[in-house]
Design a protein around this motif. Structure first.
Motif, PDB file in Angstrom:
ATOM      1  N   ASN A  88      -5.157  -2.031   9.560  1.00  0.00           N
ATOM      2  CA  ASN A  88      -4.648  -2.481  10.842  1.00  0.00           C
ATOM      3  C   ASN A  88      -3.628  -3.592  10.634  1.00  0.00           C
ATOM      4  N   GLY A  89      -2.474  -3.455  11.269  1.00  0.00           N
ATOM      5  CA  GLY A  89      -1.460  -4.490  11.145  1.00  0.00           C
ATOM      6  C   GLY A  89      -0.482  -4.451  12.291  1.00  0.00           C
ATOM      7  N   SER A  90       0.256  -5.518  12.436  1.00  0.00           N
ATOM      8  CA  SER A  90       1.239  -5.597  13.514  1.00  0.00           C
ATOM      9  C   SER A  90       2.441  -4.717  13.191  1.00  0.00           C
ATOM     10  N   PHE A  91       3.156  -4.342  14.232  1.00  0.00           N
ATOM     11  CA  PHE A  91       4.366  -3.550  14.072  1.00  0.00           C
ATOM     12  C   PHE A  91       5.352  -4.282  13.159  1.00  0.00           C
ATOM     13  N   GLU A  92       5.465  -5.594  13.346  1.00  0.00           N
ATOM     14  CA  GLU A  92       6.441  -6.380  12.579  1.00  0.00           C
ATOM     15  C   GLU A  92       6.129  -6.361  11.083  1.00  0.00           C
ATOM     16  N   VAL A  93       4.867  -6.571  10.723  1.00  0.00           N
ATOM     17  CA  VAL A  93       4.480  -6.595   9.310  1.00  0.00           C
ATOM     18  C   VAL A  93       4.705  -5.221   8.674  1.00  0.00           C
ATOM     19  N   ILE A  94       4.234  -4.177   9.341  1.00  0.00           N
ATOM     20  CA  ILE A  94       4.355  -2.834   8.769  1.00  0.00           C
ATOM     21  C   ILE A  94       5.821  -2.404   8.721  1.00  0.00           C
ATOM     22  N   MET A 101       0.813  -1.197   0.000  1.00  0.00           N
ATOM     23  CA  MET A 101       0.000   0.000   0.000  1.00  0.00           C
ATOM     24  C   MET A 101       0.856   1.260   0.000  1.00  0.00           C
ATOM     25  N   ASN A 102       2.150   1.153   0.170  1.00  0.00           N
ATOM     26  CA  ASN A 102       2.994   2.326   0.210  1.00  0.00           C
ATOM     27  C   ASN A 102       3.429   2.773  -1.171  1.00  0.00           C
ATOM     28  N   GLU A 103       3.296   1.925  -2.154  1.00  0.00           N
ATOM     29  CA  GLU A 103       3.684   2.317  -3.504  1.00  0.00           C
ATOM     30  C   GLU A 103       2.562   3.117  -4.125  1.00  0.00           C
ATOM     31  N   ARG A 104       2.953   4.177  -4.825  1.00  0.00           N
ATOM     32  CA  ARG A 104       1.952   5.044  -5.427  1.00  0.00           C
ATOM     33  C   ARG A 104       2.031   4.938  -6.935  1.00  0.00           C
ATOM     34  N   SER A 105       0.876   4.744  -7.548  1.00  0.00           N
ATOM     35  CA  SER A 105       0.843   4.739  -9.002  1.00  0.00           C
ATOM     36  C   SER A 105       0.235   6.029  -9.526  1.00  0.00           C
ATOM     37  N   SER A 106      -0.257   6.857  -8.612  1.00  0.00           N
ATOM     38  CA  SER A 106      -0.877   8.115  -9.012  1.00  0.00           C
ATOM     39  C   SER A 106      -0.115   9.269  -8.399  1.00  0.00           C
ATOM     40  N   SER A 107      -0.101  10.380  -9.097  1.00  0.00           N
ATOM     41  CA  SER A 107       0.468  11.590  -8.527  1.00  0.00           C
ATOM     42  C   SER A 107      -0.661  12.385  -7.893  1.00  0.00           C
ATOM     43  N   SER A 146      -7.492  -5.678   7.842  1.00  0.00           N
ATOM     44  CA  SER A 146      -6.153  -6.173   8.172  1.00  0.00           C
ATOM     45  C   SER A 146      -5.220  -6.006   6.973  1.00  0.00           C
ATOM     46  N   VAL A 147      -4.001  -5.547   7.238  1.00  0.00           N
ATOM     47  CA  VAL A 147      -3.011  -5.435   6.169  1.00  0.00           C
ATOM     48  C   VAL A 147      -2.462  -6.810   5.790  1.00  0.00           C
ATOM     49  N   ASP A 148      -2.866  -7.836   6.530  1.00  0.00           N
ATOM     50  CA  ASP A 148      -2.458  -9.193   6.172  1.00  0.00           C
ATOM     51  C   ASP A 148      -3.211  -9.692   4.938  1.00  0.00           C
ATOM     52  N   LYS A 149      -4.341  -9.033   4.613  1.00  0.00           N
ATOM     53  CA  LYS A 149      -5.075  -9.396   3.393  1.00  0.00           C
ATOM     54  C   LYS A 149      -4.276  -8.920   2.186  1.00  0.00           C
ATOM     55  N   ASN A 150      -4.529  -9.561   1.041  1.00  0.00           N
ATOM     56  CA  ASN A 150      -3.834  -9.082  -0.154  1.00  0.00           C
ATOM     57  C   ASN A 150      -4.545  -7.827  -0.681  1.00  0.00           C
ATOM     58  N   LEU A 151      -3.866  -7.114  -1.549  1.00  0.00           N
ATOM     59  CA  LEU A 151      -4.364  -5.837  -2.026  1.00  0.00           C
ATOM     60  C   LEU A 151      -5.741  -5.947  -2.678  1.00  0.00           C
ATOM     61  N   SER A 152      -5.976  -6.993  -3.457  1.00  0.00           N
ATOM     62  CA  SER A 152      -7.287  -7.120  -4.115  1.00  0.00           C
ATOM     63  C   SER A 152      -8.397  -7.348  -3.096  1.00  0.00           C
ATOM     64  N   GLU A 153      -8.109  -8.066  -2.007  1.00  0.00           N
ATOM     65  CA  GLU A 153      -9.117  -8.263  -0.952  1.00  0.00           C
ATOM     66  C   GLU A 153      -9.407  -6.944  -0.233  1.00  0.00           C
ATOM     67  N   ILE A 154      -8.362  -6.175   0.012  1.00  0.00           N
ATOM     68  CA  ILE A 154      -8.536  -4.881   0.683  1.00  0.00           C
ATOM     69  C   ILE A 154      -9.389  -3.958  -0.187  1.00  0.00           C
ATOM     70  N   ILE A 155      -9.074  -3.896  -1.480  1.00  0.00           N
ATOM     71  CA  ILE A 155      -9.838  -3.040  -2.402  1.00  0.00           C
ATOM     72  C   ILE A 155     -11.290  -3.519  -2.486  1.00  0.00           C
ATOM     73  N   ALA A 156     -11.506  -4.818  -2.560  1.00  0.00           N
ATOM     74  CA  ALA A 156     -12.876  -5.362  -2.644  1.00  0.00           C
ATOM     75  C   ALA A 156     -13.683  -4.986  -1.398  1.00  0.00           C
ATOM     76  N   THR A 157     -13.059  -5.061  -0.231  1.00  0.00           N
ATOM     77  CA  THR A 157     -13.767  -4.701   1.015  1.00  0.00           C
ATOM     78  C   THR A 157     -14.137  -3.227   1.002  1.00  0.00           C
ATOM     79  N   ILE A 158     -13.228  -2.384   0.579  1.00  0.00           N
ATOM     80  CA  ILE A 158     -13.506  -0.950   0.517  1.00  0.00           C
ATOM     81  C   ILE A 158     -14.626  -0.674  -0.490  1.00  0.00           C
TER      82      ILE A 158
END
Length: 172
Positions: A112-118, A1-7, A155-167
């Protein structure tokens, strides 16, 4: 989620909404401070958040929907994004009647994610002014959203497509 494809201000292709990364709007003083490993405080963040509120309000007032990627760590910070500094005092419309302050309707997506993952992800991030050493200060400052705030938690443990689908499901 930290990579940006948009300006800044580019439209998200799927939603047709403008996208802003709040980090692009930090004043140089904030960038320099973080670059030196010094955490920002409220006095550093409030003018930045007020500027972001003004940007959101301008777009929303013109009918534009917006996505803002922002570390709104405290409830007070999220309130500033919604209402501006000090809740934006009531404005008179010249008739003696007070108008409600201009507000931005906000859905907080709390990743939401653990300190270790982030921390592991931050270590892989290149070219950003905030060093990974400041992550602990952000965890220490964090006030996760709670009722009555309008939010979802993912959870940030989900993959990006799951996160986008939930949103997307929530926005529908």
């Amino acid at each position: 989620m930290n990579e940006r494809s948009s300006s800044p201000g580019n439209r998200d292709s799927e939603l047709g909404w403008k996208f802003y990364d709040a980090d692009d709007y930090h004043p140089e003083e904030n960038r320099t401070k973080m670059g030196k490993g010094i955490p920002l405080n409220d006095q550093d963040r409030i003018p930045w958040l007020c500027n972001l509120h003004d940007i959101l309000l301008r777009d929303v007032a013109s009918g534009q929907h917006v996505v803002l990627a922002c570390s709104g760590l405290k409830k007070m910070y999220r309130d500033i994004l919604i209402r501006g500094k000090d809740g934006t005092p009531l404005k008179s419309d010249g008739t003696g009647e007070d108008k409600q302050p201009a507000e931005v309707k906000l859905l907080v997506v709390h990743l939401n994610g653990s300190f270790e993952v982030i921390s592991g992800r931050l270590l892989k991030r290149k070219g950003h002014f905030m060093p990974p050493e400041l992550l602990q200060s952000q965890f220490d400052t964090l006030e996760p959203p709670s009722a009555p705030e309008n939010f979802i938690q993912i959870s940030v443990d989900k993959n990006l497509s799951e996160i986008i689908a939930t949103i997307m499901d929530t926005l529908r």
